[in-house]
Structures are given as structure tokens and as C-alpha cells.
Design a protein around this motif. Structure first.
Motif, PDB file in Angstrom:
ATOM      1  N   ASP A 225       0.817  -1.207   0.000  1.00 27.56           N
ATOM      2  CA  ASP A 225       0.000   0.000   0.000  1.00 27.56           C
ATOM      3  C   ASP A 225       0.853   1.260   0.000  1.00 27.56           C
ATOM      4  OD1 ASP A 225      -2.350  -1.477   0.033  1.00 27.56           O
ATOM      5  OD2 ASP A 225      -2.416  -1.545   2.229  1.00 27.56           O
ATOM      6  N   ASP A 226       2.023   1.192   0.617  1.00 30.85           N
ATOM      7  CA  ASP A 226       2.927   2.341   0.679  1.00 30.85           C
ATOM      8  C   ASP A 226       4.110   2.129  -0.258  1.00 30.85           C
ATOM      9  OD1 ASP A 226       3.783   0.196   2.338  1.00 30.85           O
ATOM     10  OD2 ASP A 226       5.232   1.527   3.307  1.00 30.85           O
ATOM     11  N   LEU A 227       4.629   3.225  -0.796  1.00 28.94           N
ATOM     12  CA  LEU A 227       5.778   3.119  -1.690  1.00 28.94           C
ATOM     13  C   LEU A 227       7.053   2.931  -0.879  1.00 28.94           C
ATOM     14  CD1 LEU A 227       5.203   5.808  -4.484  1.00 28.94           C
ATOM     15  CD2 LEU A 227       4.667   3.366  -4.511  1.00 28.94           C
ATOM     16  N   ARG A 228       7.907   2.027  -1.331  1.00 30.79           N
ATOM     17  CA  ARG A 228       9.162   1.721  -0.662  1.00 30.79           C
ATOM     18  C   ARG A 228      10.308   1.753  -1.663  1.00 30.79           C
ATOM     19  NH1 ARG A 228       7.059  -3.627   2.761  1.00 30.79           N
ATOM     20  NH2 ARG A 228       5.148  -2.637   3.566  1.00 30.79           N
ATOM     21  N   VAL A 229      11.468   2.140  -1.188  1.00 26.54           N
ATOM     22  CA  VAL A 229      12.666   2.053  -2.007  1.00 26.54           C
ATOM     23  C   VAL A 229      13.203   0.631  -1.906  1.00 26.54           C
ATOM     24  CG1 VAL A 229      15.045   2.836  -2.275  1.00 26.54           C
ATOM     25  CG2 VAL A 229      13.249   4.493  -1.731  1.00 26.54           C
ATOM     26  N   TYR A 230      13.455   0.013  -3.049  1.00 29.84           N
ATOM     27  CA  TYR A 230      14.014  -1.336  -3.081  1.00 29.84           C
ATOM     28  C   TYR A 230      15.506  -1.242  -3.406  1.00 29.84           C
ATOM     29  CZ  TYR A 230       9.508  -3.751  -2.936  1.00 29.84           C
ATOM     30  OH  TYR A 230       8.292  -4.256  -2.545  1.00 29.84           O
ATOM     31  N   GLN A 231      16.336  -1.782  -2.525  1.00 30.50           N
ATOM     32  CA  GLN A 231      17.768  -1.871  -2.824  1.00 30.50           C
ATOM     33  C   GLN A 231      18.054  -3.249  -3.392  1.00 30.50           C
ATOM     34  OE1 GLN A 231      20.509  -1.065   0.352  1.00 30.50           O
ATOM     35  NE2 GLN A 231      22.283  -1.128  -1.000  1.00 30.50           N
ATOM     36  N   LEU A 232      18.672  -3.272  -4.568  1.00 28.94           N
ATOM     37  CA  LEU A 232      18.929  -4.521  -5.271  1.00 28.94           C
ATOM     38  C   LEU A 232      20.405  -4.898  -5.281  1.00 28.94           C
ATOM     39  CD1 LEU A 232      16.655  -3.838  -8.391  1.00 28.94           C
ATOM     40  CD2 LEU A 232      15.993  -4.652  -6.117  1.00 28.94           C
ATOM     41  N   VAL A 233      21.270  -3.910  -5.203  1.00 27.93           N
ATOM     42  CA  VAL A 233      22.715  -4.145  -5.215  1.00 27.93           C
ATOM     43  C   VAL A 233      23.337  -3.242  -4.155  1.00 27.93           C
ATOM     44  CG1 VAL A 233      24.859  -4.013  -6.572  1.00 27.93           C
ATOM     45  CG2 VAL A 233      22.717  -4.706  -7.686  1.00 27.93           C
ATOM     46  N   ASP A 234      24.245  -3.792  -3.360  1.00 24.61           N
ATOM     47  CA  ASP A 234      24.942  -2.984  -2.373  1.00 24.61           C
ATOM     48  C   ASP A 234      25.735  -1.890  -3.079  1.00 24.61           C
ATOM     49  OD1 ASP A 234      27.276  -2.277  -0.491  1.00 24.61           O
ATOM     50  OD2 ASP A 234      25.994  -3.511   0.774  1.00 24.61           O
ATOM     51  N   GLU A 235      25.778  -0.710  -2.464  1.00 23.09           N
ATOM     52  CA  GLU A 235      26.479   0.418  -3.082  1.00 23.09           C
ATOM     53  C   GLU A 235      27.968   0.167  -3.279  1.00 23.09           C
ATOM     54  OE1 GLU A 235      25.660   3.926  -0.846  1.00 23.09           O
ATOM     55  OE2 GLU A 235      23.531   3.948  -1.370  1.00 23.09           O
ATOM     56  N   THR A 236      28.541  -0.744  -2.504  1.00 22.05           N
ATOM     57  CA  THR A 236      29.958  -1.054  -2.682  1.00 22.05           C
ATOM     58  C   THR A 236      30.200  -1.960  -3.883  1.00 22.05           C
ATOM     59  OG1 THR A 236      29.859  -2.998  -1.222  1.00 22.05           O
ATOM     60  CG2 THR A 236      30.375  -0.853  -0.215  1.00 22.05           C
ATOM     61  N   ARG A 237      29.125  -2.499  -4.453  1.00 24.24           N
ATOM     62  CA  ARG A 237      29.254  -3.413  -5.596  1.00 24.24           C
ATOM     63  C   ARG A 237      28.880  -2.716  -6.899  1.00 24.24           C
ATOM     64  NH1 ARG A 237      27.015  -9.172  -5.165  1.00 24.24           N
ATOM     65  NH2 ARG A 237      28.929  -9.534  -6.361  1.00 24.24           N
ATOM     66  N   ARG A 238      29.244  -3.335  -7.986  1.00 26.09           N
ATOM     67  CA  ARG A 238      29.057  -2.795  -9.333  1.00 26.09           C
ATOM     68  C   ARG A 238      27.749  -3.324  -9.915  1.00 26.09           C
ATOM     69  NH1 ARG A 238      30.629  -4.564 -14.576  1.00 26.09           N
ATOM     70  NH2 ARG A 238      31.461  -2.908 -15.925  1.00 26.09           N
ATOM     71  N   ALA A 239      26.765  -2.448 -10.053  1.00 28.08           N
ATOM     72  CA  ALA A 239      25.523  -2.829 -10.726  1.00 28.08           C
ATOM     73  C   ALA A 239      25.678  -2.631 -12.223  1.00 28.08           C
ATOM     74  CB  ALA A 239      24.358  -1.999 -10.191  1.00 28.08           C
ATOM     75  N   TRP A 240      24.869  -3.342 -13.000  1.00 30.75           N
ATOM     76  CA  TRP A 240      24.981  -3.343 -14.464  1.00 30.75           C
ATOM     77  C   TRP A 240      23.845  -2.516 -15.061  1.00 30.75           C
ATOM     78  CZ3 TRP A 240      25.497  -9.391 -14.490  1.00 30.75           C
ATOM     79  CH2 TRP A 240      26.696  -9.738 -13.866  1.00 30.75           C
ATOM     80  N   HIS A 241      24.005  -1.225 -15.037  1.00 33.12           N
ATOM     81  CA  HIS A 241      22.915  -0.341 -15.460  1.00 33.12           C
ATOM     82  C   HIS A 241      23.340   0.690 -16.504  1.00 33.12           C
ATOM     83  CE1 HIS A 241      24.334   3.249 -13.165  1.00 33.12           C
ATOM     84  NE2 HIS A 241      24.957   2.316 -12.483  1.00 33.12           N
TER      85      HIS A 241
END
Length: 322
Positions: A95-111
Motif C-alpha cells: 500500500d505504501d511506496l518503498r525504495v528497493y535496494q537490489l545491489v549494495d552500493e559497494t558493488r558494481r551494478a549493471w545499469h
């Protein structure tokens, strides 16, 4: 040209998969202790932060599909550090909007892909990525003919205000942790790889974020001052104006090579700039208003570069506070 139809192939790859819960990881940190040897820490002055850029995206697909695409293996894997849902999405489970963290900031995401900004390439190595659920999409043009070239037809729904509140709060937290992310280093996917991407598109509220202290924006009076000067200077031909504009784009951060840029490349990067800073008219034309906006940005963030341009009357520059 824009390449925003990335969702089609990815959707097929995940057709048989189910919904994942948010994958939140905690940082293990860089310092550690060992029972096998003693560690003595002497902090070197010869180091810098890994994270230098914050990159904004739109997903072009709904929350459910976005989460699966960004977290599950595929033949063309993608990810981001964060995913921000939008209201009234039937696929969103809360019901409420949430921020989803998918990759730790110390790691390299592929975006970010094979991207360029300032003196850096492969911005996955240097950035944090935020994917924002927004179903903007483009229909590719019909097969072109020698007689006429058709543009892609794009649809850009507004971003959800509650969603943008989350993006603003999240971005402020990220900027507080990474002081190397200066205003001109808060950028869109389309800024860093305009050959393939245009997100987060013309509806993304860059000015609103800048007013909250996130990213760059120009001052209207400075734009007007440069526009007045450019409108009165009619001695330059079109080709030289476009080539100089390519140099200004490069000085701001765009990955264009002014010396080798073709006519089409200059138009491509001009469109990328307009999506970010003049979204009400995106046509790839190097007109006086587009030039004045870029000059205003350079004056605000890179005044030393601007004062070195031989074709700009430096007497019109505002006096900077000492």
C-alpha cells in the motif's frame, strides 16, 4: 536511434519466472580484522571515492517485471542499485511506496553500459544507478526510404509525485555519502549513452530535483543574457556553430568528440542535452536557446572553461563572488 525498447527481449527471457522479494544486502565494509595476522592502518592521501556519478533511469515496464528483470539471471543481465516503484501500479504488492535496494552500493551494478561522461568510460565502475518505474516507451519508425525518414513515436507518462519524493530523499542520502557526486555528475542514462537510450526522458523533473539540491540546472537570467548576445551575433555559419556547440557539450561532460563528430552525432548529443535541459522542445537543432542554456550551465559550473572561448564575449559574464 533511442533504443528504449529494451524491455521486449527481457520480457521474453523472464516470462516463466515469479516475483522476487527485494534483495537488500548490507555492506561488509572495506576494513577487516584477522586472527592470523596483525593489521596496522595508515590512511593514504592518494586515493579517491569509487562512486563519482548518480545515474537516473526509467524502467519502461511495470514494477513486477522490473524487479524480475533487474534481479534474475538472463542472457542479457541488467541490474541497478535501487528500484523506486510508482503509485497505482497493479503489480506492486504494498500500500505504501518503498525504495528497493537490489545491489549494495559497494558493488558494481549493471545499469550504465558502454557509457561516457567527463573523462570516464564504463560508468558501471563509477556510479550508483536508480531505476524508476515509469512506462515511457517508443515505437520504432517504419522502415525508412530514401525519400523520407520517420522518427520514432514516443509516449512519456508523467512521473508519480510520491515516487519523485522518494527519489529525492534517496538521492539526498546518496549525495551525503559520496561528496564526489557534484551537480553535473547527477545524470540520465540518455546523457551517458545517447546512441541507445533516452531515459529518464523529457517528463523527468530535473529542475525540481535541482531545486532540492540534486543535480544541475541553469539560472533563467543567465540564459537570457547569453541569448541576447547570441541573437546579436550573426557572423558565424551553421557548421561552425554546431562544431563549437559540440566542444561546449564535451566541456560540460558529454562523451562527444568535437573534432570527429559527424552531423548526425552532433544532432544526437544535442537531443540528449535537450531531453535533460530543454524538454519542451527536443529536435536536435543547435538553436540559440539551446546554446544559451548550455552556456549558462558552463558559466555556473565551469566558468574557467567558458571564459576561454574565443567566440564568446566574456564581458557579458556575471561577476563571480570571491
Amino acid at each position: 536511434m533511442q533504443g528504449v525498447q529494451r524491455a521486449a527481449g527481457l520480457l521474453a527471457a523472464f516470462a516463466s519466472t515469479g516475483l522476487l522479494t527485494a534483495c537488500v544486502s548490507t555492506s561488509a565494509g572495506l576494513n577487516h580484522e584477522s586472527e592470523d595476522y596483525e593489521i596496522e592502518v595508515v590512511k593514504s592521501q592518494n586515493a579517491s571515492e569509487r562512486v563519482r556519478f548518480l545515474v537516473m533511469h526509467f524502467t519502461a515496464i511495470d514494477f513486477d517485471t522490473s524487479l524480475r528483470v533487474l534481479t534474475q539471471p538472463s542472457s542479457a543481465p541488467v541490474s541497478s542499485h535501487y528500484l523506486v516503484p510508482e503509485s497505482d501500479d497493479p503489480s506492486y504488492p504494498h500500500d505504501d511506496l518503498r525504495v528497493y535496494q537490489l545491489v549494495d552500493e559497494t558493488r558494481r551494478a549493471w545499469h550504465a553500459g558502454p557509457s561516457l561522461w567527463e573523462d570516464r568510460s564504463q560508468l558501471n565502475d563509477h556510479s550508483i544507478g536508480i531505476e524508476i518505474v515509469n512506462k515511457s516507451h517508443c515505437h520504432p519508425p517504419a522502415e525508412s526510404t530514401p525519400e523520407a525518414e520517420e522518427e520514432a513515436v514516443c509516449f512519456f507518462p508523467d512521473f508519480d509525485p510520491k515516487q519523485i519524493e522518494l527519489v529525492t530523499a534517496l538521492s539526498k542520502d546518496i549525495l551525503a555519502r559520496y561528496p564526489d557526486i557534484t551537480p553535473t555528475r547527477v545524470i540520465g542514462h540518455g546523457d551517458i549513452i545517447p546512441q541507445w537510450k533516452i531515459d529518464p526522458g523529457p517528463k523527468f523533473p530535473w529542475q525540481q530535483l535541482a531545486e532540492a539540491g540534486i543535480g544541475a540546472w541553469y539560472d533563467d537570467e543567465t540564459v537570457k543574457r547569453h541569448l541576447d548576445y547570441l541573437s546579436g551575433n550573426t557572423t558565424s555559419d551553421r557548421d561552425s556553430v554546431r562544431q563549437r556547440f559540440a566542444q561546449w557539450l564535451r566541456d560540460y561532460g558529454y562523451g562527444i568528440d568535437p573534432a570527429a563528430a559527424t552531423e548526425d552525432e552532433i544532432s544526437l548529443y544535442t537531443r540528449a542535452f535537450q531531453y535533460h535541459f530543454r524538454p519542451w522542445k527536443v529536435d536536435g537543432e543547435v538553436d540559440n536557446q539551446t546554446r544559451a542554456i548550455l552556456l549558462a550551465l558552463l558559466e555556473k559550473y565551469f566558468p574557467d572553461k567558458l571564459s576561454g572561448y574565443p567566440d564568446i564575449n566574456t564581458r557579458v559574464l556575471a561577476v563571480k563572488d570571491s
